[in-house]
Design an enzyme around this catalytic site. Structure first.
Site, PDB file in Angstrom:
ATOM      1  N   GLU A   1      29.847  -8.099  29.746  1.00 39.98           N
ATOM      2  CA  GLU A   1      29.583  -7.286  28.638  1.00 39.98           C
ATOM      3  C   GLU A   1      28.178  -6.609  28.617  1.00 39.98           C
ATOM      4  O   GLU A   1      27.317  -7.562  28.204  1.00 39.98           O
ATOM      5  CB  GLU A   1      30.212  -7.444  27.244  1.00 39.98           C
ATOM      6  CG  GLU A   1      30.210  -6.515  26.305  1.00 39.98           C
ATOM      7  CD  GLU A   1      31.151  -7.002  25.174  1.00 39.98           C
ATOM      8  OE1 GLU A   1      32.337  -7.625  25.398  1.00 39.98           O
ATOM      9  OE2 GLU A   1      30.687  -6.892  24.166  1.00 39.98           O
ATOM     10  N   HIS A  59      35.980  -2.936  21.124  1.00 39.15           N
ATOM     11  CA  HIS A  59      35.210  -3.940  20.486  1.00 39.15           C
ATOM     12  C   HIS A  59      35.420  -3.958  18.973  1.00 39.15           C
ATOM     13  O   HIS A  59      35.801  -2.905  18.504  1.00 39.15           O
ATOM     14  CB  HIS A  59      33.582  -3.071  20.549  1.00 39.15           C
ATOM     15  CG  HIS A  59      32.347  -3.843  19.910  1.00 39.15           C
ATOM     16  ND1 HIS A  59      31.886  -3.317  18.584  1.00 39.15           N
ATOM     17  CD2 HIS A  59      31.943  -5.081  20.092  1.00 39.15           C
ATOM     18  CE1 HIS A  59      31.200  -4.291  18.276  1.00 39.15           C
ATOM     19  NE2 HIS A  59      30.781  -5.132  19.049  1.00 39.15           N
ATOM     20  N   GLU A  81      30.533  -0.251  23.020  1.00 38.17           N
ATOM     21  CA  GLU A  81      30.347  -0.757  21.651  1.00 38.17           C
ATOM     22  C   GLU A  81      29.339   0.176  20.952  1.00 38.17           C
ATOM     23  O   GLU A  81      29.101   0.270  19.823  1.00 38.17           O
ATOM     24  CB  GLU A  81      30.268  -2.270  21.090  1.00 38.17           C
ATOM     25  CG  GLU A  81      28.934  -2.445  21.691  1.00 38.17           C
ATOM     26  CD  GLU A  81      28.589  -4.050  21.133  1.00 38.17           C
ATOM     27  OE1 GLU A  81      29.081  -4.836  21.976  1.00 38.17           O
ATOM     28  OE2 GLU A  81      27.950  -4.311  20.286  1.00 38.17           O
TER      29      GLU A  81
HETATM   30 MG   LIG Z   1      29.322  -6.820  22.610  1.00 37.38          MG
END
Ligand SMILES: [Mg+2]
Length: 382
Positions: free
Chosen positions: A223, A299, A249
């Site tokens: 990520e 997220h 995110e």
């Molecule tokens: Mg993250």
């Protein structure tokens, strides 16, 4: 049913001195959220969360949105989002910006909560139907801490809490990354999905070196190894590694997400239901993503309201595509294990991830009941 009043409620919980935590980009001393409370003319209450600096976003809602929201019906969620891009809210200069999109999200989600309560249906049924009735919560844990925390202890706690998957923070140095992943894998066991989160702290060469150093530990996704704006870097990195790349995110609104997905830079997209633009935008993002062979895994680092919104959304996300490297993966759902009473104390009946599954609420709207005395306990002035 029409909206009669809107209140933005900034919430803040201060961590005790010395207990700040976070990722490689820095630690936080507070946990915050901004709840949006809409009250309709028949007294029905709709809730949403805007995930952005709380006092700022509350002020923005008062200044830019409040007047326009009074009189809206639960059917106006989509047109509100359109107004943000084309109308007077935010205006075309600011409408696509992070703060406006976060404010929009909180209000849009609250309108959907009203819509569900009006119809007596949970939001996932209104969004196109339920693909699943439960998800597999994964522990978001092993944070970078201000204090000298033994990295093994939070993972041991997650296993004791019966989590069957986890995501950990790495990205300080290749050696440290490898050691943290080794510890996590050892405690979690060989078969459990394990993800790593760099919070965008590397450039392509550093990320490549780190990902190669941890590749033997079977990582489900990597990520934000790069800053969110480095789309070209993600594309370059993706061509050199076999592990799926995840980001989203720190992206806002359907245009940014569409660019990100269509660039071919990522394998997993992660909209947050506190700032991506709302349910309708999230559903659009999911459709674009799955059409382009990108998985959708939100997220979730929100208060209980944002967690519930993400859960309603995740219930509807298509399984497509069945990528070979993620085909046997359960529908993983982020469940933060760090200190946050805004996640644990705002509902009369808390969302419970403890036995390795998290049920999707089936009550109308978001399917949750807010404890308003708890909300007032964390409310701050602005
Ligand atoms: Mg993250």
């Amino acid at each position: 049913m029409e909206v009669q009043s809107i209140r933005a409620i900034p919430l803040e919980h201060s961590l005790s001195p010395g207990s700040a935590f976070g990722g490689t980009r820095g630690v936080t001393e507070t946990r915050t959220a901004t709840l949006i409370k809409l009250v309709s003319d028949d007294g029905t209450v709709g809730w949403g969360e805007a995930f952005a600096p709380p006092r700022t976003v509350a002020q923005l809602i008062d200044e830019e949105f409040a007047e326009a929201v009074i009189g809206l019906t639960p059917w106006d969620a989509e047109s509100l989002a359109d107004d943000v891009y084309t109308g007077t809210i935010g205006g075309y200069h600011f409408g696509r910006g992070p703060f406006v999109q976060s404010a929009l999200t909180g209000i849009e989600v609250a309108l959907w909560d009203l819509r569900g309560k009006l119809l007596g249906k949970p939001i996932h049924e209104l969004l196109g139907g339920r693909s699943r009735s439960s998800v597999t919560p994964y522990a978001s844990t092993m944070y970078i801490t201000e204090w000298d925390q033994d990295p093994a202890s939070p993972m041991q706690e997650a296993v004791e809490e019966e989590f069957t998957a986890a995501k950990i923070k790495i990205g300080r140095s290749v050696e440290d990354d490898r050691e943290r992943v080794r510890i996590a894998r050892e405690i979690l066991g060989d078969d459990a999905p394990l993800m790593v989160d760099y919070n965008g702290n590397y450039t392509v060469s550093g990320a490549l070196e780190s990902i190669r150093a941890i590749s033997e530990f079977d990582i489900t996704w990597v990520e934000e190894p790069l800053p969110p704006e480095d789309t070209e870097g993600y594309r370059e990195l993706g061509q050199k590694i076999d592990v799926p790349l995840a980001a989203g995110e720190a992206h806002f609104g359907r245009f940014e997400f569409t660019d990100l997905i269509r660039s071919g830079a990522i394998d997993v997209v992660q909209p947050n239901l506190g700032r991506c633009g709302g349910f309708a935008q999230a559903e659009y993002i999911a459709q674009v993503a799955t059409t382009n062979n990108v998985k959708v895994r939100p997220h979730v680092w929100n208060s209980a309201v944002g967690v519930a919104a993400a859960l309603q959304f995740t219930a509807t996300v298509p399984d497509y595509p069945q990528r070979a490297d993620l085909a046997n993966e359960a529908t993983l759902f982020e469940f933060d294990r760090s200190e946050n009473p805004l996640r644990d104390e705002l509902l009369t009946d808390s969302l419970d991830p403890s036995d390795g599954t998290l049920s999707v609420p089936t009550e109308p709207g978001l399917g949750i009941e807010i404890d308003e005395s708890a909300v007032e306990r964390f409310a701050v002035d602005y």
